[in-house]
Every structure is written in structure tokens, then in C-alpha cells.
Scaffold this active site. Structure first.
Site, PDB file in Angstrom:
ATOM      1  N   GLU A  50       0.872  -1.173   0.000  1.00 52.05           N
ATOM      2  CA  GLU A  50       0.000   0.000   0.000  1.00 52.05           C
ATOM      3  C   GLU A  50       0.907   1.219   0.000  1.00 52.05           C
ATOM      4  O   GLU A  50       1.620   1.466   0.978  1.00 52.05           O
ATOM      5  CB  GLU A  50      -0.870   0.020   1.262  1.00 52.05           C
ATOM      6  CG  GLU A  50      -2.329  -0.211   0.996  1.00 52.05           C
ATOM      7  CD  GLU A  50      -3.150  -0.052   2.253  1.00 52.05           C
ATOM      8  OE1 GLU A  50      -4.154  -0.730   2.346  1.00 52.05           O
ATOM      9  OE2 GLU A  50      -2.776   0.736   3.154  1.00 52.05           O
ATOM     10  N   ASP A  61      -5.531   9.271   9.325  1.00 52.24           N
ATOM     11  CA  ASP A  61      -4.199   8.860   9.740  1.00 52.24           C
ATOM     12  C   ASP A  61      -3.816   9.433  11.094  1.00 52.24           C
ATOM     13  O   ASP A  61      -4.074  10.604  11.392  1.00 52.24           O
ATOM     14  CB  ASP A  61      -3.166   9.293   8.695  1.00 52.24           C
ATOM     15  CG  ASP A  61      -3.291   8.498   7.410  1.00 52.24           C
ATOM     16  OD1 ASP A  61      -3.590   7.293   7.495  1.00 52.24           O
ATOM     17  OD2 ASP A  61      -3.098   9.079   6.325  1.00 52.24           O
ATOM     18  N   TYR A 175     -11.457  -3.366   2.459  1.00 55.21           N
ATOM     19  CA  TYR A 175     -10.596  -2.980   3.580  1.00 55.21           C
ATOM     20  C   TYR A 175     -11.506  -2.752   4.778  1.00 55.21           C
ATOM     21  O   TYR A 175     -12.266  -1.794   4.803  1.00 55.21           O
ATOM     22  CB  TYR A 175      -9.845  -1.701   3.214  1.00 55.21           C
ATOM     23  CG  TYR A 175      -8.769  -1.263   4.197  1.00 55.21           C
ATOM     24  CD1 TYR A 175      -9.046  -1.099   5.547  1.00 55.21           C
ATOM     25  CD2 TYR A 175      -7.489  -0.974   3.755  1.00 55.21           C
ATOM     26  CE1 TYR A 175      -8.074  -0.684   6.437  1.00 55.21           C
ATOM     27  CE2 TYR A 175      -6.495  -0.545   4.639  1.00 55.21           C
ATOM     28  CZ  TYR A 175      -6.795  -0.405   5.976  1.00 55.21           C
ATOM     29  OH  TYR A 175      -5.828   0.016   6.847  1.00 55.21           O
TER      30      TYR A 175
END
Length: 276
Positions: A50, A61, A175
């Protein structure tokens, strides 16, 4: 699903193992070292890469990956540089490469040029963290006839009916986010992951990779028992951050990948496994 992704998951299923999916920010800590680090990771057994496009305003994040983006941005990191790195990697590695990004960099680059250049660079899929299916028509309408898979995210708060809608729109793999919060935060609850994964299996036959909060071989082992892939990001970026300027960083990263990869074998008795 591109052939590289398809073959990877099929091969690992036969081996009764899950995929080790490794995230790193492209260009961190600088373009040359980033290339060497990623090559060492691939040599050590990484199954899927990734490759994060550095971005100044991420919402998912945590601080470790935010700092990795900041380092890459100060060294000229942008979409063009990431695509150039992807081309250089594709000439030397065969594992699938997923471009991990937010929508803003794609819009700034241009949607159609991004699709075209990502495909020609050798990428195998795109994951746009902040692009829900209901808002993705602007992008998918410009996809080429043979588009790159758009990897979709399933959150811990996604209700079953919405899981089905997202899964129908997904490609490559799904995901599944292991927990609420941002990348790198602790508190992995394997029982909750198992429960959510079981629900997701009822609406899709796509492989499911689990990420967020996975930072130790024990985490990898517990998630590998029930998922098709395990995504590790902050643990790799933390190692980069702790070894800035260390010429041994690529070899250290290789050892870290090997350590995680050794934990991806799956006990058949425990595994939820892929849907037939």
C-alpha cells in the site's frame, strides 16, 4: 480484480495463510531511501504494497503517518513523484501495488490523468480514504474501460445494509477498519473484528483485509486467523521514524516484515476464511 491481486489471494488461500499488506508513505524519508526500504520489504515477503500518497490534511491517519507525510512532502512528495516511484518499483517487483490516498490530491492532479497514469505506472488498485460510494460517481464516471479496482472501506460503525451496498460497489478486496479512531491507535478487539467480519462475509465473496491498530506479530497472528489479509502501516512508519539517517534502515525493515509475515499462517480450525 487485477490478475496480480487475484493470483495473490488465491495463492495464499491455498497456503492457508493471509496476505501481509504493508503501508508506507511514498518518498519517506526521501525518494532514494523510500525505494530501498520498499524493495527490502518486498524481498522479505510482503504480499501487497500500500503506497501512500503524502497529503497535508489527512482525516484517518494518526500522528505517526501524519509525520511520515510531512517528511515526504518536504522532499517534494506529490502525486507525480508517487507515480514515478510506482513505475520504478513495477520494473523490479511483482507484488500488487495499491495507491492509498485522499480525494483532494486526485482532484488537483485531474481525475482522468490520474486513472491513466496510475494504470500505466503499474498500480493494481486505488484506495481513496475519504470517498464514500455515494460521492464517487464524479471519479468513477471517468474510469477507463478497464478501470483499476477501487478498494472500498468498511468501518466498525457500518450497518449491515450499508455493508451490502459498499460490497456490491467494491473490487479487488474490501478494507475492513478494525476499530474506530485513527491509524496507529491501540485497542484491538479480535472478538469484535470476528463479529463484524462474519457479517461482512454474508454480503461479499471479495477478500477482506483488516487494518488499523495492528502493530505486533501477535496482532497479525490473531487477525490472520479470520481475515484474508492484515494491513500494517504505523508500525512500519514508526521504524522509519526511529531510524532516520541509519544506513541499516532497509535491512531492519526487511527483518520487521519477515517477523510479521511469519505470523500470517492460519490455523484452519480457527479461520473464518474466504467465502467459497
Amino acid at each position: 480484480m487485477t490478475q496480480r491481486l487475484k493470483h495473490t489471494f488465491e495463492k495464499l488461500k491455498k497456503q492457508n495463510a493471509s496476505a501481509l499488506v504493508g503501508f508506507v508513505t511514498a518518498g519517506d524519508p526521501n525518494p532514494t531511501e523510500s525505494l530501498n526500504i520498499i524493495l527490502a520489504m518486498c524481498d522479505a515477503g510482503l504480499d501487497v504494497l500500500e503506497l501512500g500518497i503524502p497529503f497535508s490534511d489527512p482525516t484517518a491517519d494518526g500522528p505517526v503517518i501524519q509525520r511520515s507525510s510531512a517528511r515526504a512532502l518536504t522532499r517534494g512528495g506529490n502525486v507525480s513523484a508517487v507515480l514515478d516511484l510506482t513505475r520504478r518499483l513495477r520494473n523490479r517487483i511483482q507484488i500488487p501495488i495499491i495507491l492509498f490516498t485522499y480525494y483532494n490530491p486526485i482532484l488537483a492532479y485531474g481525475i482522468r490523468p490520474f486513472y491513466e497514469d496510475a494504470a500505466s505506472s503499474g498500480a493494481d488498485g486505488i484506495l481513496v480514504v475519504d470517498l464514500p460510494p455515494e460521492e464517487s460517481h464524479e471519479m468513477t464516471a471517468m474510469a477507463p474501460a478497464d478501470p483499476l479496482p477501487l478498494i472500498r472501506l468498511i468501518a466498525p460503525t457500518t450497518p449491515p445494509e450499508r455493508m451490502g451496498m459498499i460490497a456490491r460497489d467494491g473490487a479487488g478486496f474490501l478494507y475492513m477498519v478494525s476499530k474506530t479512531g485513527v491509524t496507529g491507535s491501540g485497542g484491538l478487539d479480535t472478538n469484535e473484528i470476528r463479529h463484524q467480519l462474519k457479517a461482512l462475509r454474508t454480503v461479499t465473496s471479495l477478500p477482506v483485509c483488516v487494518g488499523f491498530g495492528i502493530s505486533t506479530p501477535a496482532d497479525v497472528a490473531s487477525v490472520s486467523a479470520i481475515a484474508d489479509g492484515v494491513v500494517v502501516g504505523s508500525a512500519f512508519e514508526r521504524l522509519i521514524e526511529e531510524n532516520l539517517g541509519n544506513p541499516e534502515l532497509p535491512s531492519r525493515m526487511g527483518r520487521k516484515v519477515a517477523e510479521f509475515k511469519a505470523a500470517t499462517g492460519r490455523d484452519e480450525a480457527e479461520g473464518v476464511g474466504s467465502k467459497p
